[in-house]
Design a protein around this motif. Structure first.
Motif, PDB file in Angstrom:
ATOM      1  N   ASP A  78      -5.808  -5.048   1.874  1.00  0.00           N
ATOM      2  CA  ASP A  78      -5.631  -3.867   1.012  1.00  0.00           C
ATOM      3  C   ASP A  78      -6.955  -3.128   0.830  1.00  0.00           C
ATOM      4  N   ASP A  81     -11.028  -0.919   5.205  1.00  0.00           N
ATOM      5  CA  ASP A  81     -10.824   0.334   5.923  1.00  0.00           C
ATOM      6  C   ASP A  81     -10.305   0.049   7.332  1.00  0.00           C
ATOM      7  N   GLU A  82     -10.585  -1.148   7.825  1.00  0.00           N
ATOM      8  CA  GLU A  82     -10.225  -1.511   9.192  1.00  0.00           C
ATOM      9  C   GLU A  82     -10.055  -3.020   9.291  1.00  0.00           C
ATOM     10  N   TYR A 102       1.297  -6.521   8.358  1.00  0.00           N
ATOM     11  CA  TYR A 102       1.009  -5.991   7.028  1.00  0.00           C
ATOM     12  C   TYR A 102      -0.011  -4.849   7.113  1.00  0.00           C
ATOM     13  N   ARG A 104      -0.651  -2.948   9.655  1.00  0.00           N
ATOM     14  CA  ARG A 104       0.007  -1.785  10.287  1.00  0.00           C
ATOM     15  C   ARG A 104       0.876  -1.037   9.284  1.00  0.00           C
ATOM     16  N   SER A 105       1.571  -1.791   8.419  1.00  0.00           N
ATOM     17  CA  SER A 105       2.452  -1.147   7.430  1.00  0.00           C
ATOM     18  C   SER A 105       1.646  -0.270   6.471  1.00  0.00           C
ATOM     19  N   LEU A 106       0.367  -0.590   6.325  1.00  0.00           N
ATOM     20  CA  LEU A 106      -0.527   0.194   5.462  1.00  0.00           C
ATOM     21  C   LEU A 106      -1.265   1.285   6.236  1.00  0.00           C
ATOM     22  N   GLY A 107      -1.068   1.309   7.558  1.00  0.00           N
ATOM     23  CA  GLY A 107      -1.742   2.310   8.386  1.00  0.00           C
ATOM     24  C   GLY A 107      -3.200   1.995   8.663  1.00  0.00           C
ATOM     25  N   LYS A 108      -3.579   0.732   8.558  1.00  0.00           N
ATOM     26  CA  LYS A 108      -4.976   0.334   8.802  1.00  0.00           C
ATOM     27  C   LYS A 108      -5.259   0.315  10.301  1.00  0.00           C
ATOM     28  N   PRO A 109      -6.401   0.859  10.743  1.00  0.00           N
ATOM     29  CA  PRO A 109      -6.786   0.720  12.142  1.00  0.00           C
ATOM     30  C   PRO A 109      -7.068  -0.750  12.444  1.00  0.00           C
TER      31      PRO A 109
END
Length: 116
Positions: A78, A81-82, A102, A104-109
């Protein structure tokens, strides 16, 4: 003499979280070193349950601790940033796969140390 404003904002360095099997503990240490030298704040597992220790010597306690640590690691994702996946030989276990999903679901690179 010129004074700096008290309200100057300082941007923080980016945060990377290391994910992967703790059986690759040495690779975690090496990745943390390189990411730190590159200027990243590094979040990583804080203990290695694959190595004997009195805190998780009792199997029931080890199972409970693993659940707590798994949830704690999601909170680190959470904050990050990456995500950097430590995956020598392309290995990704079940826990790491859940962490990747998880993130990916948050859009983390997501980066990998080896091709997945």
């Amino acid at each position: 003499m010129r004074h700096q404003s008290v309200h100057t904002t300082v941007s923080r360095p980016p945060i990377v979280v290391l994910c992967g099997s703790t059986k690759f503990w040495e690779q975690f240490t090496e990745a943390a070193l390189y990411e730190t030298v590159a200027g990243w704040i590094v979040l990583a597992p804080g203990c290695n349950l694959t190595q004997p220790h009195p805190l998780w010597a009792d199997p029931a306690q080890a199972d409970r601790l693993k659940q707590v640590l798994d949830d704690l690691h999601l909170r680190k994702i959470d904050l990050a940033d990456e995500v950097l996946v430590i995956n020598p030989g392309g290995y990704i276990g079940d826990s790491t796969a859940r962490e990747i999903a998880y993130a990916r679901s948050l859009g983390k690179p997501i980066r990998y140390t080896h091709p997945a």
